[in-house]
Design a protein around this motif. Structure first.
Motif, mmCIF file in Angstrom:
data_model
loop_
_atom_site.group_PDB
_atom_site.id
_atom_site.type_symbol
_atom_site.label_atom_id
_atom_site.label_comp_id
_atom_site.label_asym_id
_atom_site.label_seq_id
_atom_site.Cartn_x
_atom_site.Cartn_y
_atom_site.Cartn_z
ATOM 1 N N MET A 1 0.863 -1.182 0.000
ATOM 2 C CA MET A 1 0.000 0.000 0.000
ATOM 3 C C MET A 1 0.898 1.230 0.000
ATOM 4 O O MET A 1 1.978 1.200 0.581
ATOM 5 C CB MET A 1 -0.859 -0.031 1.264
ATOM 6 N N MET A 2 0.462 2.284 -0.662
ATOM 7 C CA MET A 2 1.239 3.517 -0.576
ATOM 8 C C MET A 2 0.331 4.697 -0.280
ATOM 9 O O MET A 2 -0.859 4.655 -0.529
ATOM 10 C CB MET A 2 2.095 3.757 -1.830
ATOM 11 N N ILE A 3 0.939 5.723 0.305
ATOM 12 C CA ILE A 3 0.205 6.946 0.574
ATOM 13 C C ILE A 3 0.838 8.053 -0.253
ATOM 14 O O ILE A 3 2.043 8.276 -0.181
ATOM 15 C CB ILE A 3 0.274 7.330 2.072
ATOM 16 N N LEU A 4 0.008 8.708 -1.049
ATOM 17 C CA LEU A 4 0.458 9.898 -1.766
ATOM 18 C C LEU A 4 -0.251 11.069 -1.103
ATOM 19 O O LEU A 4 -1.469 11.041 -0.944
ATOM 20 C CB LEU A 4 0.064 9.814 -3.240
ATOM 21 N N SER A 5 0.496 12.089 -0.704
ATOM 22 C CA SER A 5 -0.171 13.210 -0.060
ATOM 23 C C SER A 5 -0.329 14.357 -1.045
ATOM 24 O O SER A 5 0.488 14.543 -1.949
ATOM 25 C CB SER A 5 0.617 13.662 1.170
ATOM 26 N N VAL A 6 -1.416 15.095 -0.862
ATOM 27 C CA VAL A 6 -1.789 16.162 -1.795
ATOM 28 C C VAL A 6 -0.646 17.164 -2.074
ATOM 29 O O VAL A 6 -0.397 17.492 -3.233
ATOM 30 C CB VAL A 6 -3.077 16.857 -1.289
ATOM 31 N N PRO A 7 0.096 17.637 -1.041
ATOM 32 C CA PRO A 7 1.145 18.622 -1.348
ATOM 33 C C PRO A 7 2.242 18.110 -2.289
ATOM 34 O O PRO A 7 2.956 18.895 -2.913
ATOM 35 C CB PRO A 7 1.745 18.937 0.034
ATOM 36 N N GLU A 8 2.355 16.798 -2.420
ATOM 37 C CA GLU A 8 3.376 16.255 -3.325
ATOM 38 C C GLU A 8 3.012 16.485 -4.789
ATOM 39 O O GLU A 8 3.885 16.428 -5.661
ATOM 40 C CB GLU A 8 3.550 14.747 -3.102
ATOM 41 N N GLY A 9 1.727 16.677 -5.071
ATOM 42 C CA GLY A 9 1.305 16.961 -6.448
ATOM 43 C C GLY A 9 0.684 15.755 -7.123
ATOM 44 O O GLY A 9 1.017 14.613 -6.809
ATOM 45 N N ASP A 10 -0.238 16.040 -8.076
ATOM 46 C CA ASP A 10 -0.968 14.942 -8.711
ATOM 47 C C ASP A 10 -0.192 14.299 -9.861
ATOM 48 O O ASP A 10 -0.673 13.387 -10.520
ATOM 49 C CB ASP A 10 -2.362 15.401 -9.174
ATOM 50 N N ASP A 11 1.038 14.794 -10.107
ATOM 51 C CA ASP A 11 1.823 14.218 -11.214
ATOM 52 C C ASP A 11 2.768 13.105 -10.753
ATOM 53 O O ASP A 11 3.507 12.548 -11.552
ATOM 54 C CB ASP A 11 2.636 15.316 -11.903
ATOM 55 N N LYS A 12 2.738 12.757 -9.462
ATOM 56 C CA LYS A 12 3.709 11.784 -8.953
ATOM 57 C C LYS A 12 3.644 10.396 -9.610
ATOM 58 O O LYS A 12 4.678 9.776 -9.806
ATOM 59 C CB LYS A 12 3.620 11.658 -7.420
ATOM 60 N N PRO A 13 2.442 9.906 -9.993
ATOM 61 C CA PRO A 13 2.436 8.594 -10.658
ATOM 62 C C PRO A 13 3.235 8.592 -11.955
ATOM 63 O O PRO A 13 3.716 7.551 -12.395
ATOM 64 C CB PRO A 13 0.948 8.344 -10.937
ATOM 65 N N LEU A 14 3.402 9.767 -12.566
ATOM 66 C CA LEU A 14 4.192 9.838 -13.792
ATOM 67 C C LEU A 14 5.677 9.787 -13.478
ATOM 68 O O LEU A 14 6.476 9.225 -14.215
ATOM 69 C CB LEU A 14 3.897 11.144 -14.547
ATOM 70 N N GLU B 1 -7.462 22.163 -2.734
ATOM 71 C CA GLU B 1 -7.622 23.429 -3.451
ATOM 72 C C GLU B 1 -6.336 24.256 -3.401
ATOM 73 O O GLU B 1 -5.879 24.803 -4.400
ATOM 74 C CB GLU B 1 -8.769 24.206 -2.818
ATOM 75 N N MET B 2 -5.751 24.259 -2.208
ATOM 76 C CA MET B 2 -4.530 25.040 -1.988
ATOM 77 C C MET B 2 -3.392 24.626 -2.924
ATOM 78 O O MET B 2 -2.560 25.411 -3.314
ATOM 79 C CB MET B 2 -4.103 24.832 -0.540
ATOM 80 N N PHE B 3 -3.366 23.342 -3.261
ATOM 81 C CA PHE B 3 -2.249 22.818 -4.066
ATOM 82 C C PHE B 3 -2.648 22.511 -5.513
ATOM 83 O O PHE B 3 -1.911 21.853 -6.223
ATOM 84 C CB PHE B 3 -1.676 21.556 -3.406
ATOM 85 N N ASP B 4 -3.835 22.998 -5.929
ATOM 86 C CA ASP B 4 -4.335 22.710 -7.287
ATOM 87 C C ASP B 4 -4.243 21.227 -7.611
ATOM 88 O O ASP B 4 -3.793 20.838 -8.695
ATOM 89 C CB ASP B 4 -3.539 23.514 -8.344
ATOM 90 N N PHE B 5 -4.646 20.432 -6.670
ATOM 91 C CA PHE B 5 -4.545 18.980 -6.833
ATOM 92 C C PHE B 5 -5.839 18.461 -7.446
ATOM 93 O O PHE B 5 -6.920 18.684 -6.923
ATOM 94 C CB PHE B 5 -4.306 18.350 -5.459
ATOM 95 N N ASP B 6 -5.731 17.771 -8.580
ATOM 96 C CA ASP B 6 -6.909 17.267 -9.288
ATOM 97 C C ASP B 6 -7.050 15.766 -9.028
ATOM 98 O O ASP B 6 -6.263 14.967 -9.529
ATOM 99 C CB ASP B 6 -6.735 17.555 -10.783
ATOM 100 N N LEU B 7 -8.066 15.405 -8.242
ATOM 101 C CA LEU B 7 -8.254 14.015 -7.833
ATOM 102 C C LEU B 7 -8.524 13.096 -9.030
ATOM 103 O O LEU B 7 -7.998 11.984 -9.106
ATOM 104 C CB LEU B 7 -9.394 13.919 -6.817
ATOM 105 N N ASP B 8 -9.313 13.578 -9.990
ATOM 106 C CA ASP B 8 -9.609 12.744 -11.159
ATOM 107 C C ASP B 8 -8.363 12.525 -12.005
ATOM 108 O O ASP B 8 -8.154 11.452 -12.547
ATOM 109 C CB ASP B 8 -10.715 13.391 -12.018
ATOM 110 N N ARG B 9 -7.556 13.591 -12.087
ATOM 111 C CA ARG B 9 -6.343 13.477 -12.891
ATOM 112 C C ARG B 9 -5.404 12.436 -12.276
ATOM 113 O O ARG B 9 -4.877 11.572 -12.956
ATOM 114 C CB ARG B 9 -5.646 14.842 -12.987
ATOM 115 N N VAL B 10 -5.225 12.506 -10.951
ATOM 116 C CA VAL B 10 -4.302 11.566 -10.311
ATOM 117 C C VAL B 10 -4.829 10.140 -10.426
ATOM 118 O O VAL B 10 -4.068 9.201 -10.669
ATOM 119 C CB VAL B 10 -4.003 11.978 -8.846
#
Lengths: 222, 117
Positions: free
Chosen positions: A139-152, A173-182
């Motif tokens: 299992m892994m945890i990705l946190s929002v401040p890291e950005g939604d591009d991390k899987p790439l 919202e603060m980090f412009d993190f797009d849940l659908d994109r990630v």
């Protein structure tokens, strides 16, 4: 000068670890213990998430935790104080990941009369993904401040994980993190990954994640 | 860091093979390292020099040779293969994402040179 003879080997370097890992999984299956390998970057909220998860799961499961870090025992103490479950600290002595042999040594120090052992791997998105620890699921945890591009950027980590928790969703919202994109990026790397948006701080999504782990344990014991 | 663990694992495997063959020493080890195996050959060589002198009786001063293996991916859509490191996950010919790695992920011990047998 002594004569040098060449012996052909053709053996994978990672092979020794894979064999250790498979043996460990066999042992865990026999003992009906579920080992969950938890990975993330430093600061993604592994320990906070674990405390919330364990407090939910400990109602019906016996749990132990192994904390792997390069040094210090702050995490093991935090887990014990936050949940009351047994936590041991493993030191990797400078190495950036745990392998199956180290995991086995850690498990040998725990009495395996538990249902679930959670291994909190070294905070790092690269090396831990490359070494099979012998865990039943990753299992892994990705946190929002890291950005939604991390899987790439860290594709292997997302490829090896069956469960991906997206933590700190309270500040998307603060980090412009797009849940659908990630979610799209993760599925592109690994179709079978199940994604759980959570907020370890206020407890959002923890029930769903805990129930997923319960289902996995049930499946493992079949 | 990462490479040190890998070096220890190689030494353990080679040491075992040398013992099994009743060799008196191992003079050289040849590895094939895939371009996307996650192993950096330079770091591996740096760890190697220290580790062989300290971790194995059989392998003091043992030389390490590395053969790099180019990474290649295959596109399921247009059925062509391409250089993985240059183009990544997206096929350069038809822009498809339905691609997979053909070669380049693995790292193997190809052979070892021993004395005394």
């Amino acid at each position: 000068m002594q004569e040098v003879k060449v012996i052909e080997i053709k053996k994978s370097i990672f092979n020794a670890n894979e064999i250790d890992a498979d043996n460990l999984r066999k042992e865990l299956k026999e003992k009906k213990v579920f080992l969950l390998n938890l990975m993330s970057s430093p600061g993604a909220g592994k320990t906070t998430t674990l405390i919330k998860l364990i407090n939910n799961l400990k109602k019906d499961l016996k749990i132990a935790v192994m904390e792997a870090d390069i040094d210090s025992d702050v995490d093991a103490i935090k887990i014990f104080e936050g949940t009351g479950v047994k936590a041991i600290q493993l030191h990797t002595g400078g190495m950036c990941h745990l392998d199956a042999e180290m995991t086995k040594q850690g498990l040998d120090n725990l009495e395996l009369d538990v249902d679930l052992v959670i291994l909190e791997n070294v905070g790092n998105l690269v090396c831990p993904a490359e070494f099979d620890t012998g865990a039943c699921k990753n299992m892994m945890i990705l946190s929002v401040p890291e950005g939604d591009d991390k899987p790439l950027k860290y594709p292997l980590m997302f490829q090896v994980c069956d469960i991906v928790a997206i933590n700190k969703i309270d500040c998307m919202e603060m980090f412009d993190f797009d849940l659908d994109r990630v979610k799209g990026y993760i599925k592109q790397r690994n179709e079978r990954a199940e994604i759980y948006p959570i907020c370890a701080k206020d407890g959002r999504g923890i029930d769903e994640l805990a129930n997923k782990i319960r289902r996995e344990i049930k499946e493992w014991r079949k | 860091m990462h490479e040190l663990g890998i070096v220890f694992s190689i030494i353990k495997q080679v040491d075992g093979i040398a013992k099994k063959n009743n060799a008196s020493s191992v003079k050289e080890v040849t590895l094939e390292i895939g371009e996307v195996s996650g192993i950096v050959p330079k770091y591996l060589t740096d760890c190697w020099k220290w580790a062989v002198d300290n971790r194995s009786e059989y392998m003091k001063g043992c030389e390490l040779k590395i053969i790099p293996i180019k990474a290649k991916s295959f596109c399921e859509s247009c059925e062509q293969s391409y250089d993985t490191v240059t183009y990544g996950k997206i096929c350069p010919y038809c822009k498809s994402e339905k691609t997979y790695l053909l070669v380049g992920k693995d790292a193997t011990i190809k052979n070892i040179g021993v004395t005394g047998i």
